[in-house]
Design an enzyme around this catalytic site. Structure first.
Site, PDB file in Angstrom:
ATOM      1  N   GLY A  54       0.854  -1.204   0.000  1.00 60.46           N
ATOM      2  CA  GLY A  54       0.000   0.000   0.000  1.00 60.46           C
ATOM      3  C   GLY A  54       0.882   1.244   0.000  1.00 60.46           C
ATOM      4  N   ASP A  82       1.056   1.996   9.158  1.00 60.09           N
ATOM      5  CA  ASP A  82       0.488   1.353  10.347  1.00 60.09           C
ATOM      6  C   ASP A  82       1.428   1.356  11.552  1.00 60.09           C
ATOM      7  OD1 ASP A  82      -1.627   0.741   8.661  1.00 60.09           O
ATOM      8  OD2 ASP A  82      -0.826  -1.230   8.148  1.00 60.09           O
ATOM      9  N   MET A  99      -7.175   3.554   9.862  1.00 56.85           N
ATOM     10  CA  MET A  99      -6.497   2.319   9.422  1.00 56.85           C
ATOM     11  C   MET A  99      -5.561   1.786  10.498  1.00 56.85           C
ATOM     12  SD  MET A  99      -5.644   2.970   5.422  1.00 56.85           S
ATOM     13  CE  MET A  99      -6.862   2.622   4.159  1.00 56.85           C
ATOM     14  N   GLU A 110      -9.427   0.177  12.621  1.00 55.89           N
ATOM     15  CA  GLU A 110     -10.152  -0.776  11.752  1.00 55.89           C
ATOM     16  C   GLU A 110     -10.068  -2.225  12.240  1.00 55.89           C
ATOM     17  OE1 GLU A 110      -8.379  -0.597   7.831  1.00 55.89           O
ATOM     18  OE2 GLU A 110      -6.453  -1.338   8.553  1.00 55.89           O
ATOM     19  N   ARG A 167      -3.718   7.857   3.408  1.00 55.38           N
ATOM     20  CA  ARG A 167      -2.556   7.376   2.662  1.00 55.38           C
ATOM     21  C   ARG A 167      -1.979   8.413   1.704  1.00 55.38           C
ATOM     22  NH1 ARG A 167      -3.494   1.272   1.635  1.00 55.38           N
ATOM     23  NH2 ARG A 167      -3.260   1.790  -0.548  1.00 55.38           N
TER      24      ARG A 167
HETATM   25  O1  F6P Z   1      -1.004  -1.483   5.519  1.00 53.13           O
HETATM   26  C1  F6P Z   1      -1.382  -0.243   5.036  1.00 53.13           C
HETATM   27  C2  F6P Z   1      -2.857  -0.155   4.865  1.00 53.13           C
HETATM   28  O2  F6P Z   1      -3.149   1.144   4.426  1.00 53.13           O
HETATM   29  C3  F6P Z   1      -3.678  -0.561   6.086  1.00 53.13           C
HETATM   30  O3  F6P Z   1      -3.702   0.424   7.078  1.00 53.13           O
HETATM   31  C4  F6P Z   1      -4.995  -0.897   5.447  1.00 53.13           C
HETATM   32  O4  F6P Z   1      -5.709  -1.825   6.212  1.00 53.13           O
HETATM   33  C5  F6P Z   1      -4.595  -1.526   4.149  1.00 53.13           C
HETATM   34  O5  F6P Z   1      -3.316  -1.037   3.841  1.00 53.13           O
HETATM   35  C6  F6P Z   1      -5.544  -1.250   3.008  1.00 53.13           C
HETATM   36  O6  F6P Z   1      -5.145  -1.983   1.897  1.00 53.13           O
HETATM   37  P1  F6P Z   1      -5.808  -1.825   0.451  1.00 53.13           P
HETATM   38  O7  F6P Z   1      -5.072  -0.699  -0.221  1.00 53.13           O
HETATM   39  O8  F6P Z   1      -5.525  -3.127  -0.203  1.00 53.13           O
HETATM   40  O9  F6P Z   1      -7.251  -1.558   0.630  1.00 53.13           O
END
Ligand code: F6P
Length: 376
Positions: free
Chosen positions: A14, A143, A185, A238, A292
């Site tokens: 991610g 995270d 998250m 989450e 993000r």
């Molecule tokens: O690990 C980083 C993160 O942003 C988490 O906090 C979140 O649960 C996950 O990635 C989301 O992933 P995706 O982009 O696959 O939805």
């Protein structure tokens, strides 16, 4: 290792703010300090198998330092050691295509690889190192769940976003005497909820590490009502779950090293609360992907840059097979084997994530100022 003339960069997993600062640091140090050629692979490991790459010059990385995301794009799928292919008849196959990726690296004349990513991406980095590819890792996650580094870039910018959102949600919560549930998250680590909730003056913080009792949350709302503050801000991670309950899983992504995707626990809690406190309107906001992105914070720019420059130094000074890390205020390094466990190919450091200590200083300080963690 043979003389290094050309290096490759991969950003996997991610995305988060600060990735471009790392790419900037790597490229500039590689060219200015060592006279190397730099190649960026597109979309994580996918670029390595699909031969999707481009040269990175000083001009390519100019002006990207502050930007969120990654100019190389990313993917949190594409595990080349267990690569998913969909056949024409719709059937799905998983194959180890890592030898092909190694051949591609050789054909391109790439002498070493810098891999920027979280647990899953770094596990593959370790596995490529075991196959003889000189690899250096750079840790990435919003995270804050990687035990091998005190902190990574991206986390600080996400906290800024959460704090800013909570400041905004406060004013509307006050105007309407509402109970506001804000989901953040973090997967199985409650750091974003904890530090974001503290900075944003949350009244209740619900973490994966401390399963909650909904009656304790109701109690906190009533306590605030009695105090004359008729609104309550609840920050929920989450990965949070009720005592004796399960986490709320949004989906399982088959071809991802870490296949669980969370999301929606805030709605579950909102529904529970609305029944128990009909005198209030309960509203739910999931901050989701805005955590993000955005302009990278000063801290994450500086850390990303330092990680990038130090990763190149490692490559050039016999440090292949290691990952840069922040310990205290110093950048040091650690073997990739120690970062992702020493098990079989593809095995991630399951259960080994850096989680919040319910007895630790942060939680104790939060309790001291009256924040509830949903415990009776
Ligand atoms: O690990 C980083 C993160 O942003 C988490 O906090 C979140 O649960 C996950 O990635 C989301 O992933 P995706 O982009 O696959 O939805």
């Amino acid at each position: 290792m043979n003389k290094v003339r050309k290096i490759g960069i991969i950003t996997g997993g991610g995305d988060c703010s600060g990735l471009n600062a790392v790419i900037n640091g790597i490229t500039k140090a590689a060219i200015n300090k060592y006279g190397l050629e730099v190649v960026g692979f597109t979309k994580g490991y996918h670029g390595l198998i699909s031969n999707n790459h481009r040269p990175l010059a000083l001009k390519t990385v100019s002006g990207i330092m502050h930007e969120g995301g990654t100019i190389l794009k990313s993917s949190n799928k594409d595990n080349l050691f267990n690569y998913r292919t969909v056949n024409q008849d719709g059937s799905v196959e998983y194959n180890d295509v890592s030898d092909e990726a190694v051949k591609n690296l050789k054909r391109l004349g790439i002498d070493a690889l810098i891999v920027i990513g979280g647990d899953g991406t770094l596990t593959s980095a370790r596995d490529f190192y075991r196959k003889g590819v000189p690899v250096v890792g750079v840790p990435k996650t919003i995270d804050n769940d990687l035990p091998a580094t005190d902190v990574t870039f991206g986390y600080n910018t996400s906290l800024e976003t959460i704090t800013d959102a909570l400041d905004k949600i406060h004013t509307t919560a006050f105007s309407h005497d509402r109970v506001m549930v804000v989901e953040v998250m973090g997967r199985n680590s409650g750091w974003l909820a904890l530090e974001g909730g503290l900075a944003g003056s949350a009244d209740v913080i619900l973490l994966p590490e401390i399963p909650y009792d909904i009656n304790a949350v109701v109690e906190k709302v009533r306590e605030r009502d009695a105090f004359g503050r008729n609104f309550t801000i609840i920050v929920v991670s989450e990965g949070a779950k009720e005592q004796g309950g399960e986490q709320t899983i949004r989906e399982l992504v088959e071809d991802s090293a870490d296949n669980v995707r969370f999301g929606g626990v805030g709605q579950v809690i909102t529904n529970q609360l609305q029944k128990l406190i009909p005198e209030h309107e309960v509203r739910y906001t999931n901050l989701a992907y805005i955590q993000r992105g955005g302009i990278t914070s000063q801290f994450d720019r500086a850390l990303g840059l330092l990680f990038g420059v130090n990763a190149v130094d490692l490559i050039m000074n016999g440090g292949a097979g290691r990952m840069v890390q922040l310990k205290g205020r110093k950048i040091t390094s650690i073997p990739l084997e120690e970062v992702v466990g020493s098990g079989a190919v593809g095995e991630t450091s399951k259960g080994g994530g850096k989680t919040v200590d319910p007895e630790g200083q942060y939680v104790q300080a939060a309790k001291a100022i009256g924040i509830s963690f949903g415990e009776l």
